[in-house]
Scaffold this motif. Sequence first.
Motif, PDB file in Angstrom:
ATOM      1  N   ILE A 125      52.000  38.376  43.033  1.00 37.98           N
ATOM      2  CA  ILE A 125      52.875  39.241  42.237  1.00 37.98           C
ATOM      3  C   ILE A 125      52.141  40.529  41.866  1.00 37.98           C
ATOM      4  O   ILE A 125      51.247  40.518  41.015  1.00 37.98           O
ATOM      5  N   PRO A 126      52.503  41.649  42.499  1.00 37.53           N
ATOM      6  CA  PRO A 126      51.872  42.934  42.152  1.00 37.53           C
ATOM      7  C   PRO A 126      52.204  43.399  40.738  1.00 37.53           C
ATOM      8  O   PRO A 126      51.387  44.027  40.080  1.00 37.53           O
ATOM      9  N   GLN A 127      53.436  43.092  40.252  1.00 35.12           N
ATOM     10  CA  GLN A 127      53.873  43.517  38.922  1.00 35.12           C
ATOM     11  C   GLN A 127      54.762  42.428  38.324  1.00 35.12           C
ATOM     12  O   GLN A 127      55.516  41.777  39.038  1.00 35.12           O
ATOM     13  N   CYS A 128      54.673  42.245  36.992  1.00 37.64           N
ATOM     14  CA  CYS A 128      55.452  41.214  36.300  1.00 37.64           C
ATOM     15  C   CYS A 128      56.435  41.883  35.347  1.00 37.64           C
ATOM     16  O   CYS A 128      56.047  42.711  34.503  1.00 37.64           O
ATOM     17  N   ALA A 129      57.710  41.509  35.437  1.00 35.15           N
ATOM     18  CA  ALA A 129      58.765  42.171  34.675  1.00 35.15           C
ATOM     19  C   ALA A 129      58.695  41.902  33.175  1.00 35.15           C
ATOM     20  O   ALA A 129      59.226  42.686  32.381  1.00 35.15           O
ATOM     21  N   VAL A 130      58.063  40.804  32.753  1.00 32.49           N
ATOM     22  CA  VAL A 130      57.994  40.502  31.319  1.00 32.49           C
ATOM     23  C   VAL A 130      56.633  40.836  30.717  1.00 32.49           C
ATOM     24  O   VAL A 130      56.407  40.637  29.527  1.00 32.49           O
ATOM     25  N   LEU A 131      55.729  41.350  31.534  1.00 34.10           N
ATOM     26  CA  LEU A 131      54.390  41.670  31.063  1.00 34.10           C
ATOM     27  C   LEU A 131      54.330  43.109  30.552  1.00 34.10           C
ATOM     28  O   LEU A 131      54.968  44.014  31.106  1.00 34.10           O
ATOM     29  N   ASP A 132      53.559  43.319  29.491  1.00 37.87           N
ATOM     30  CA  ASP A 132      53.381  44.647  28.914  1.00 37.87           C
ATOM     31  C   ASP A 132      52.981  45.655  29.998  1.00 37.87           C
ATOM     32  O   ASP A 132      52.221  45.351  30.921  1.00 37.87           O
ATOM     33  N   SER A 133      53.508  46.870  29.887  1.00 37.54           N
ATOM     34  CA  SER A 133      53.300  47.887  30.925  1.00 37.54           C
ATOM     35  C   SER A 133      51.822  48.212  31.125  1.00 37.54           C
ATOM     36  O   SER A 133      51.373  48.469  32.254  1.00 37.54           O
ATOM     37  N   GLU A 134      51.030  48.197  30.063  1.00 33.85           N
ATOM     38  CA  GLU A 134      49.607  48.486  30.205  1.00 33.85           C
ATOM     39  C   GLU A 134      48.894  47.385  30.981  1.00 33.85           C
ATOM     40  O   GLU A 134      47.970  47.644  31.762  1.00 33.85           O
ATOM     41  N   LEU A 135      49.326  46.141  30.790  1.00 36.43           N
ATOM     42  CA  LEU A 135      48.729  45.039  31.539  1.00 36.43           C
ATOM     43  C   LEU A 135      49.173  45.063  32.998  1.00 36.43           C
ATOM     44  O   LEU A 135      48.403  44.681  33.889  1.00 36.43           O
ATOM     45  N   ASN A 136      50.394  45.515  33.260  1.00 31.97           N
ATOM     46  CA  ASN A 136      50.816  45.694  34.648  1.00 31.97           C
ATOM     47  C   ASN A 136      49.972  46.762  35.337  1.00 31.97           C
ATOM     48  O   ASN A 136      49.615  46.632  36.510  1.00 31.97           O
ATOM     49  N   ARG A 137      49.655  47.809  34.602  1.00 31.91           N
ATOM     50  CA  ARG A 137      48.767  48.845  35.151  1.00 31.91           C
ATOM     51  C   ARG A 137      47.399  48.258  35.465  1.00 31.91           C
ATOM     52  O   ARG A 137      46.791  48.545  36.506  1.00 31.91           O
ATOM     53  N   LEU A 138      46.920  47.363  34.594  1.00 32.99           N
ATOM     54  CA  LEU A 138      45.622  46.729  34.803  1.00 32.99           C
ATOM     55  C   LEU A 138      45.641  45.815  36.033  1.00 32.99           C
ATOM     56  O   LEU A 138      44.661  45.742  36.779  1.00 32.99           O
ATOM     57  N   ILE A 139      46.751  45.130  36.259  1.00 33.21           N
ATOM     58  CA  ILE A 139      46.882  44.297  37.459  1.00 33.21           C
ATOM     59  C   ILE A 139      46.729  45.148  38.716  1.00 33.21           C
ATOM     60  O   ILE A 139      46.008  44.792  39.657  1.00 33.21           O
ATOM     61  N   THR A 140      47.399  46.294  38.730  1.00 32.68           N
ATOM     62  CA  THR A 140      47.324  47.191  39.883  1.00 32.68           C
ATOM     63  C   THR A 140      45.888  47.620  40.144  1.00 32.68           C
ATOM     64  O   THR A 140      45.402  47.585  41.286  1.00 32.68           O
ATOM     65  N   ASP A 141      45.182  48.026  39.106  1.00 34.14           N
ATOM     66  CA  ASP A 141      43.790  48.459  39.253  1.00 34.14           C
ATOM     67  C   ASP A 141      42.898  47.316  39.724  1.00 34.14           C
ATOM     68  O   ASP A 141      42.038  47.494  40.594  1.00 34.14           O
ATOM     69  N   PHE A 142      43.109  46.136  39.139  1.00 31.43           N
ATOM     70  CA  PHE A 142      42.257  44.996  39.471  1.00 31.43           C
ATOM     71  C   PHE A 142      42.469  44.552  40.913  1.00 31.43           C
ATOM     72  O   PHE A 142      41.509  44.202  41.611  1.00 31.43           O
ATOM     73  N   ARG A 143      43.696  44.574  41.375  1.00 31.61           N
ATOM     74  CA  ARG A 143      43.974  44.182  42.756  1.00 31.61           C
ATOM     75  C   ARG A 143      43.259  45.100  43.747  1.00 31.61           C
ATOM     76  O   ARG A 143      42.805  44.670  44.799  1.00 31.61           O
ATOM     77  N   LYS A 144      43.144  46.374  43.401  1.00 34.32           N
ATOM     78  CA  LYS A 144      42.486  47.333  44.291  1.00 34.32           C
ATOM     79  C   LYS A 144      40.988  47.040  44.428  1.00 34.32           C
ATOM     80  O   LYS A 144      40.406  47.293  45.486  1.00 34.32           O
ATOM     81  N   MET A 145      40.353  46.553  43.345  1.00 29.67           N
ATOM     82  CA  MET A 145      38.915  46.348  43.403  1.00 29.67           C
ATOM     83  C   MET A 145      38.514  44.943  43.849  1.00 29.67           C
ATOM     84  O   MET A 145      37.341  44.677  44.071  1.00 29.67           O
ATOM     85  N   LEU A 146      39.481  44.027  43.991  1.00 29.49           N
ATOM     86  CA  LEU A 146      39.145  42.653  44.385  1.00 29.49           C
ATOM     87  C   LEU A 146      38.436  42.607  45.738  1.00 29.49           C
ATOM     88  O   LEU A 146      37.429  41.904  45.897  1.00 29.49           O
ATOM     89  N   ASP A 147      38.976  43.333  46.703  1.00 29.78           N
ATOM     90  CA  ASP A 147      38.380  43.313  48.045  1.00 29.78           C
ATOM     91  C   ASP A 147      37.012  43.980  48.071  1.00 29.78           C
ATOM     92  O   ASP A 147      36.063  43.445  48.657  1.00 29.78           O
ATOM     93  N   SER A 148      36.899  45.134  47.444  1.00 29.71           N
ATOM     94  CA  SER A 148      35.627  45.864  47.495  1.00 29.71           C
ATOM     95  C   SER A 148      34.499  45.079  46.827  1.00 29.71           C
ATOM     96  O   SER A 148      33.354  45.106  47.286  1.00 29.71           O
ATOM     97  N   ALA A 149      34.821  44.361  45.753  1.00 35.94           N
ATOM     98  CA  ALA A 149      33.795  43.586  45.056  1.00 35.94           C
ATOM     99  C   ALA A 149      33.644  42.172  45.601  1.00 35.94           C
ATOM    100  O   ALA A 149      32.710  41.460  45.228  1.00 35.94           O
ATOM    101  N   GLN A 150      34.570  41.764  46.484  1.00 40.90           N
ATOM    102  CA  GLN A 150      34.548  40.412  47.080  1.00 40.90           C
ATOM    103  C   GLN A 150      34.439  39.330  45.995  1.00 40.90           C
ATOM    104  O   GLN A 150      33.645  38.413  46.070  1.00 40.90           O
ATOM    105  N   LEU A 151      35.296  39.461  44.992  1.00 40.58           N
ATOM    106  CA  LEU A 151      35.260  38.553  43.841  1.00 40.58           C
ATOM    107  C   LEU A 151      36.131  37.311  44.015  1.00 40.58           C
ATOM    108  O   LEU A 151      35.909  36.295  43.351  1.00 40.58           O
TER     109      LEU A 151
END
Length: 448
Positions: A171-197
């Motif tokens: 889920i890239p974005q959650c409809a019931v989640l606060d907008s700032e946390l949805n923004r954080l999901i987007t940022d975190f998904r981008k760095m998952l691959d680069s950091a191999q976490l």
Amino acid sequence: MAQFFKPNGKGRKKSPPSYVLTGTADALDHQGRGVVRISKQGKSRVYFVPQLLPGETAQFKVTGQQNIELLARQSTAAERRQAPCPYYDDCGGCDLQHINETHQRRHKQQVVTELFAKMAGMKKELPWHDTLIADDWQYRRKARLAIYQRATKQPWRLGFRAHASKHIVDIPQCAVLDSELNRLITDFRKMLDSAQLGPKIGHVELIKAPAAQLCLRITQPLSSEQTQQLEAFSTTSECAVWLDNGQQLKALSQNAICFDETIDGDRLVFMPGDFIQVNARVNQQMVKQAVNWLAPQADDEILDLFAGIGNFTLPLARRAKSVTAVEGVSAMTKQLAANATTANLSNVYAHTFDLGTNEVSRLLEKGYQRILLDPARAGAEAVCQCIAKLQSDKQPEQIVYVSCSPDTLARDSRWLLDNGYEIAHISLVDMFVQTHHIETMVSFKKVV
């Protein structure tokens, strides 16, 4: 030619049998599922079909004893709407998006009414107050996302579990989640691959308190490079990053702190993993209503059970002589005491013990005028039993019970209703819009 042993099938785990049925729902159950009754050869059986509304006919698949999957609807009820979230059909996070909010709340109130009639013996109409409501979408300030990646070069999934499954719905974005946390999901998904976490994380916890917070459950040690990448991510994404290895919670960000200051002006500090209500605006209304219903007086000694970090404790302490707060988790009790100290409240007495033990009975014998209960889903039956057994002059005048499980609330209420109390007020608290979960507040008054 070599011959290999082939097992005869004994000891294998067999797949549960499955079959397909067609039926019409005539009601909703307490979890918002359609109730379908099918008679065959003189025997009637009830099936609970998810996302099916009364009056709708559908084909559904039954696997084993419990798992039922809606396959196709053959009719549509007037109450139905197209779910706004594109992941709704697969994600297990919400289960009532196919019903508009008015009907959701009507259904939840009916559930509570039915349970009180069945389990608490309530024959007269409940004194309902208006439901406490706020935003219907983007209201969650806390959520836990599951993550799975077998190896660094394989694809990963980050999201919520599917309905009745361990499968993770990405889920890239959650409809019931606060907008700032949805923004954080987007940022975190981008760095998952680069950091191999991915292979080193068990789950991801998102918190808005009041700044964005990211807590990672670490299952394998991180390299120094990965730690540095997370520190850099904390800066660029303007969020605090925490690491939890199952034994220790560590903040990677400087001055990382979680707190809520929306309640009565005091700051409630907490740690990731501590319980807080996920809907901040509704919680604010709930605390205000609890204080109004309990009506503390300046000379009152109040008992706050299942007190957490002080959500109700501090507002009550500002209006009463003292508040004795009991919590079962010692870390949260310590945090509650620290919050009271920060708020300059010297009349809060925080204790830790199991609220299902005899210590509750000894505590109640002191004779508190007013009691607030805010238990987990298991309820507060032991406490209500003890109150019911108290001598009349030791029983509290007012009890406010905040519940996240209407069945245990109705069960516990019977102990009070059968032993000197009546319901003065009751209201829904729509803490979890778009889901079947029900929060309820009840005020009990001692009958003179």
